[in-house]
Design a protein around this motif. Sequence first.
Motif, PDB file in Angstrom:
ATOM      1  N   VAL A   1       5.981 -10.589   7.794  1.00 14.35           N
ATOM      2  CA  VAL A   1       7.405 -10.768   8.077  1.00 14.35           C
ATOM      3  C   VAL A   1       7.828  -9.840   9.199  1.00 14.35           C
ATOM      4  CG1 VAL A   1       9.720 -10.564   7.117  1.00 14.35           C
ATOM      5  CG2 VAL A   1       7.893 -11.513   5.724  1.00 14.35           C
ATOM      6  N   LEU A   2       7.335  -8.614   9.153  1.00  9.33           N
ATOM      7  CA  LEU A   2       7.666  -7.634  10.179  1.00  9.33           C
ATOM      8  C   LEU A   2       7.231  -8.138  11.552  1.00  9.33           C
ATOM      9  CD1 LEU A   2       8.913  -4.775   9.984  1.00  9.33           C
ATOM     10  CD2 LEU A   2       6.623  -3.901  10.366  1.00  9.33           C
TER      11      LEU A   2
ATOM     12  N   TYR B   1       8.805   0.810   0.854  1.00 10.31           N
ATOM     13  CA  TYR B   1      10.043   0.433   1.546  1.00 10.31           C
ATOM     14  C   TYR B   1      10.321  -1.057   1.447  1.00 10.31           C
ATOM     15  CZ  TYR B   1      10.511   5.108   3.152  1.00 10.31           C
ATOM     16  OH  TYR B   1      10.680   6.447   3.158  1.00 10.31           O
ATOM     17  N   TRP B   2       9.296  -1.872   1.668  1.00  9.20           N
ATOM     18  CA  TRP B   2       9.512  -3.309   1.570  1.00  9.20           C
ATOM     19  C   TRP B   2       9.977  -3.703   0.162  1.00  9.20           C
ATOM     20  CZ3 TRP B   2      10.008  -7.211   4.898  1.00  9.20           C
ATOM     21  CH2 TRP B   2      10.067  -8.482   4.341  1.00  9.20           C
TER      22      TRP B   2
ATOM     23  N   GLY C   1      13.542  -2.720  -0.462  1.00 11.81           N
ATOM     24  CA  GLY C   1      14.467  -3.615   0.231  1.00 11.81           C
ATOM     25  C   GLY C   1      14.578  -4.957  -0.463  1.00 11.81           C
ATOM     26  N   GLU C   2      13.432  -5.454  -0.917  1.00  9.78           N
ATOM     27  CA  GLU C   2      13.445  -6.750  -1.584  1.00  9.78           C
ATOM     28  C   GLU C   2      14.218  -6.708  -2.904  1.00  9.78           C
ATOM     29  OE1 GLU C   2      10.409 -10.033  -0.763  1.00  9.78           O
ATOM     30  OE2 GLU C   2       9.592  -8.796  -2.352  1.00  9.78           O
TER      31      GLU C   2
ATOM     32  N   THR D   1       7.844  -3.565  -6.761  1.00  7.05           N
ATOM     33  CA  THR D   1       6.455  -3.391  -6.344  1.00  7.05           C
ATOM     34  C   THR D   1       5.606  -4.564  -6.795  1.00  7.05           C
ATOM     35  OG1 THR D   1       6.794  -1.029  -6.632  1.00  7.05           O
ATOM     36  CG2 THR D   1       4.558  -1.747  -6.265  1.00  7.05           C
TER      37      THR D   1
ATOM     38  N   PHE E   1       4.947   1.552   3.592  1.00 14.45           N
ATOM     39  CA  PHE E   1       5.791   0.412   3.954  1.00 14.45           C
ATOM     40  C   PHE E   1       5.583  -0.748   2.979  1.00 14.45           C
ATOM     41  CE2 PHE E   1       5.928  -3.685   6.283  1.00 14.45           C
ATOM     42  CZ  PHE E   1       7.292  -3.757   6.455  1.00 14.45           C
ATOM     43  N   THR E   2       4.310  -1.091   2.731  1.00 17.45           N
ATOM     44  CA  THR E   2       4.025  -2.255   1.893  1.00 17.45           C
ATOM     45  C   THR E   2       4.427  -2.041   0.438  1.00 17.45           C
ATOM     46  OG1 THR E   2       2.142  -2.723   3.298  1.00 17.45           O
ATOM     47  CG2 THR E   2       2.233  -3.880   1.205  1.00 17.45           C
TER      48      THR E   2
ATOM     49  N   ARG F   1       2.243  -9.847   3.060  1.00 15.70           N
ATOM     50  CA  ARG F   1       3.508 -10.512   3.372  1.00 15.70           C
ATOM     51  C   ARG F   1       4.498  -9.617   4.120  1.00 15.70           C
ATOM     52  NH1 ARG F   1       8.025 -11.610   0.136  1.00 15.70           N
ATOM     53  NH2 ARG F   1       6.943 -10.589  -1.558  1.00 15.70           N
ATOM     54  N   PRO F   2       4.715  -8.362   3.641  1.00 16.44           N
ATOM     55  CA  PRO F   2       5.654  -7.500   4.371  1.00 16.44           C
ATOM     56  C   PRO F   2       5.281  -7.347   5.838  1.00 16.44           C
ATOM     57  CG  PRO F   2       5.089  -6.516   2.284  1.00 16.44           C
ATOM     58  CD  PRO F   2       4.214  -7.720   2.433  1.00 16.44           C
TER      59      PRO F   2
ATOM     60  N   VAL G   1       5.316  -7.716  -4.394  1.00 15.39           N
ATOM     61  CA  VAL G   1       4.410  -7.848  -3.257  1.00 15.39           C
ATOM     62  C   VAL G   1       2.973  -8.051  -3.710  1.00 15.39           C
ATOM     63  CG1 VAL G   1       5.746  -6.613  -1.541  1.00 15.39           C
ATOM     64  CG2 VAL G   1       4.209  -5.350  -3.036  1.00 15.39           C
TER      65      VAL G   1
END
Lengths: 295, 307
Positions: free
Chosen positions: B139-140, A30-31, A34-35, B126, A26-27, B135-136, B129
């Motif tokens: 936010v989630l 996917y995140w 999406g970003e 990538t 996810f980190t 952070r992800p 982040v």
Amino acid sequence: MSGKRVTFKNLWLAILLILPQLFLVFTFFYWPAGEALYWAFTLEPPFGGEQQWVGWQNFETVFADPLYWNSVKRSLLFAFSSTALAMGIGLLLASFVDRQLAGYKVYRFIYFWPYAVAAPAVGLAFRFIFAPDAGFVSAINVWFPGLWNPALDGFDAMVLIVLANAWSMVAYNFIFFLAGLQSIPRSLVEAGAMDGAGAVRRMRDLQLPLIAPTFFFLIVINITDSFVNSFGIVDITTGGGPARATDLMVFKIYSDGFKGKDYSLAAAQSLVLMLMVCALTFIQFRFVERRVHYS
Amino acid sequence: MIERTPLLNFTTHAILIVGLVMLLLPLWIVFVASTHDFRTVNTVPMPLWPGSHMVENYVAAWTQSGFGPKMLNSLVMAIGVTTGKIAIAALSAYSIVYFRYRLRMVFFWLVFITLMLPLEVRIVPTYAVAANAFRPLQVLLDVFGMSWLLESVTGFRLVLPEWSLLNSYSGLILPLIATATGTFLYRQFFLTVPDELLEAAKMDGTGPLRFLFDILLPLSKTNMAALATIMFVYSWNQYLWPLLIVTDPAYGTAVMQLQRIVPGPLFGEPPRWHIAMAGTLIVMLPPLLVVVFMQRWFVRGLINQDK
């Protein structure tokens, strides 16, 4: 997905076991994906402040730029020629090693070595070997002055990076082709020989059709890897030059985004590249796998 | 072979030898160049036999680039990625194969899709982040109202700490673990384990964790060796990601150093290829040795993967 007949029922433990993997995916996958999507449709004001929604503008800028199309064209040329070269040589070597003459184990052992060498190390080695004024290939320039110079001639530079990438990919292709060939039952090949088919004929009509799945699998892997390796090789050997002749997509994204600090444009380019690679894998799964049969 | 084909046998040997020369020649030239002095290495055509300056070139390359700490960083990174990947892959594959719950297939596909896009292809997002890896998640939590719920119930606002990956080992290691390769290797292996094993273990009253650690993992030693080799080579050879995440030379890796030892005609600096080639060989040696010694397991793992 074939499952187990007997399983455990402890739901919380199951979730707990898979949680680290999900957190990382996810980190870091996917995140960010999406970003990138969000960034590609927004623009960061030069003096700070909120991101502005600009719709397709970033893509329009990218697609209107001839330099971008240049990099797409060069990337595809690089991908296809190094794939063809690496797969051709890999298949040739695998089919001869598969004949299992004396000493074939030595070849099988050594042919695999280039796999371990990092792309930028391959780049530096090839930069020296193919340097116009030192190294190995420069001998050409002694006989034909000025014939070979990857620092000035775009074609020479492309040849240099294609050879470097093909060299590092041959090992991988070789191992997969050899495994494919060796999975063919010996009796089948012997039956072909009994019917009077020579070695070449057996290869063409029997062995090659049977390893077709390996073949298509490797096409996708090679093209994807050519994007992955390209940065290390290009950054060390040519730096995208001369005159952008080797300005491949990943390298251009790097130089636009991290050197030029234009993240919106880099994000739009990244998105196009990601879609390209996904489409390739999708085609592999959807169409190619269906047409090729094992039996 | 099946029939007598002297001519074809001759061709076979000839082509295999040509192949051997083609694949080994670049490595040989790198080695030869690293054993000559400045003048000899720049002669055209260069000699194809080693010279007598090997030791001094390697000492020079090693000290100039400060390879000591750089190799150590690479080693920490490679071992971190290798062990982390094996642990996470084994655990998540175990959860997907040996437990039955509804989200299982969703998780399976979520992990599977990550196979499609290598890190180099999605490098820009990538990197975004990297400044704060929490952070992800934050936010989630905010979006799904969990922080709000927690705040209104306990009066305590859950704020995850900032976790920057820049210039850190976790930054070098974690994004490389976040893919599915190992998970699939392990899933494949777990599916080949006969069901009777678990039946027998359950009959003896073995719990899920004990079954994993005392029975399954010892059985998977070959897989583990294969995965370890693949991951070691993969992570040692990383170039683009470390280049972005590391700005402090104290965290620089050996492969990153290649960028600095390219001898260029820039600034009128003489092309010291003998030192550069010694450096190249130093950088490429560790993964090469691992592959040479682990080849048997390595090849088995490589072939089973992705199929």
